[in-house]
Scaffold this active site. Structure first.
Site, PDB file in Angstrom:
ATOM      1  CB  THR A 155     -44.216  35.718  -8.637  1.00  0.00           C
ATOM      2  OG1 THR A 155     -44.956  36.741  -9.539  1.00  0.00           O
ATOM      3  CG2 THR A 155     -44.794  34.257  -9.269  1.00  0.00           C
ATOM      4  N   GLY A 199     -41.272  37.960  -2.298  1.00  0.00           N
ATOM      5  CA  GLY A 199     -40.411  37.150  -1.634  1.00  0.00           C
ATOM      6  C   GLY A 199     -39.097  37.094  -2.423  1.00  0.00           C
ATOM      7  CB  ALA A 200     -35.754  36.951  -1.817  1.00  0.00           C
ATOM      8  N   GLY A 220     -36.275  34.525  -8.831  1.00  0.00           N
ATOM      9  CA  GLY A 220     -36.568  33.809  -9.925  1.00  0.00           C
ATOM     10  C   GLY A 220     -36.788  32.367  -9.781  1.00  0.00           C
ATOM     11  N   GLY A 260     -39.310  30.976  -9.235  1.00  0.00           N
ATOM     12  CA  GLY A 260     -40.779  30.921  -9.851  1.00  0.00           C
ATOM     13  C   GLY A 260     -40.808  31.269 -11.257  1.00  0.00           C
ATOM     14  CD  GLU A 295     -40.080  37.682  -9.137  1.00  0.00           C
ATOM     15  OE1 GLU A 295     -40.960  36.883  -8.652  1.00  0.00           O
ATOM     16  OE2 GLU A 295     -38.854  37.217  -9.504  1.00  0.00           O
ATOM     17  CE  LYS A 338     -36.925  31.152   0.822  1.00  0.00           C
ATOM     18  NZ  LYS A 338     -38.058  31.698   0.019  1.00  0.00           N
TER      19      LYS A 338
HETATM   20  C1  5RP Z   1     -40.245  33.757  -7.832  1.00  0.00           C
HETATM   21  C2  5RP Z   1     -39.376  34.429  -6.901  1.00  0.00           C
HETATM   22  C3  5RP Z   1     -39.813  34.273  -5.345  1.00  0.00           C
HETATM   23  O1  5RP Z   1     -40.006  35.309  -4.809  1.00  0.00           O
HETATM   24  C4  5RP Z   1     -39.076  33.064  -4.913  1.00  0.00           C
HETATM   25  O2  5RP Z   1     -38.775  32.053  -5.801  1.00  0.00           O
HETATM   26  C5  5RP Z   1     -39.351  32.951  -3.507  1.00  0.00           C
HETATM   27  O3  5RP Z   1     -40.644  32.076  -3.465  1.00  0.00           O
HETATM   28  P1  5RP Z   1     -41.445  31.622  -2.086  1.00  0.00           P
HETATM   29  O4  5RP Z   1     -41.945  32.716  -1.531  1.00  0.00           O
HETATM   30  O5  5RP Z   1     -42.350  30.380  -2.668  1.00  0.00           O
HETATM   31  O6  5RP Z   1     -40.162  31.007  -1.261  1.00  0.00           O
HETATM   32  O7  5RP Z   1     -38.468  35.121  -6.996  1.00  0.00           O
HETATM   33  O8  5RP Z   1     -39.779  34.315  -9.246  1.00  0.00           O
END
Ligand code: 5RP
Length: 225
Positions: free
Chosen positions: A32, A86-87, A99, A101, A107, A125
């Site tokens: 997500t 992602g992370a 988290g 999102g 996840e 990151k």
């Molecule tokens: C969602 C997550 C996403 O992987 C994390 O927030 C990274 O998001 P993005 O790809 O928008 O930078 O853990 O719960």
């Protein structure tokens, strides 16, 4: 190069990595967030090469279905071959904070089932020590104040994420000012607080591979111990 360009590049690199490995019965776990969204959009072109997907959120499930990719309930599949997500942060051991999102619990579940966890992220990151990003903790609503008090005892500053309900009907506390030099121990400590559903440290189940977008190209990192 913008952060979005780097995210696009790692999403494309993940598709390149997976394409030759896909088989008719392959089930993909899909994460997500904005990086995962870019991956999903690219995955549409490979739709006929694998069986289907399990999603870590209702949002990702909708996006997959919009691309006519079959979405399975996790209980309906025997295996998840690859999990792509992602992370918010990763260290060199590929232990993560996730988290941002609010999808951390699902996840974590999909990552736990997956044979291989491929993390896709832009270079911002990668950190030495986890914790500059506020740690998300999913909490049963009636336990919110209790869990917050326990997180303060651990040294953090929990902040209630106003107006957010997870796909599981719970709330999120984001723990600020909380450096995490020992991710495994801290993940377990927070899991032990009654009322916590899951926390955003992925150390018990770290990523196996990190595709990291940099202006010089996508780097492939494996865990350093
Ligand atoms: C969602 C997550 C996403 O992987 C994390 O927030 C990274 O998001 P993005 O790809 O928008 O930078 O853990 O719960």
């Amino acid at each position: 190069m913008t952060q979005d360009d780097l995210k696009r590049a790692v999403a494309a690199a993940a598709l390149d990595y997976l394409r030759p490995k896909l088989q008719n019965d392959t089930v993909l776990g899909i994460g997500t967030g904005s990086t995962a969204d870019l991956f999903i959009d690219g995955l549409a072109a490979l739709r006929g090469l694998f069986n289907g997907a399990v999603a870590s959120s209702e949002t990702s499930a909708r996006r997959l279905r919009d691309h006519e990719i079959t979405v399975y309930d996790l209980n309906a599949v025997n295996q998840v071959d690859f999990y792509i997500d992602g992370a918010d942060e990763s260290n060199r051991a590929l232990q993560l904070i996730k988290g941002g999102g609010a999808a951390l619990t699902r996840e974590k579940i999909v990552a736990a089932v997956a044979d291989q966890f491929i993390c896709i992220a832009d270079e911002s990151k990668l950190v030495h020590t986890l914790g500059a990003f506020p740690l998300p903790v999913e909490v049963i609503p009636m336990a919110r104040s209790h869990v917050a008090r326990e997180l303060v005892k651990l040294g953090g500053d929990p902040v209630y994420r106003e107006g957010v309900a997870t796909d599981n009907g719970n709330v999120i506390l984001d723990v600020h000012n909380f450096a995490i030099p020992q991710p495994l121990a801290t993940e377990q400590q927070i899991n032990n607080i009654t009322g916590v559903v899951a926390n955003g440290i992925f150390a018990l189940r770290p990523a196996d591979l990190l595709l990291l977008g940099t202006p010089e190209g996508v780097r492939t990192l494996r865990p350093e111990h």
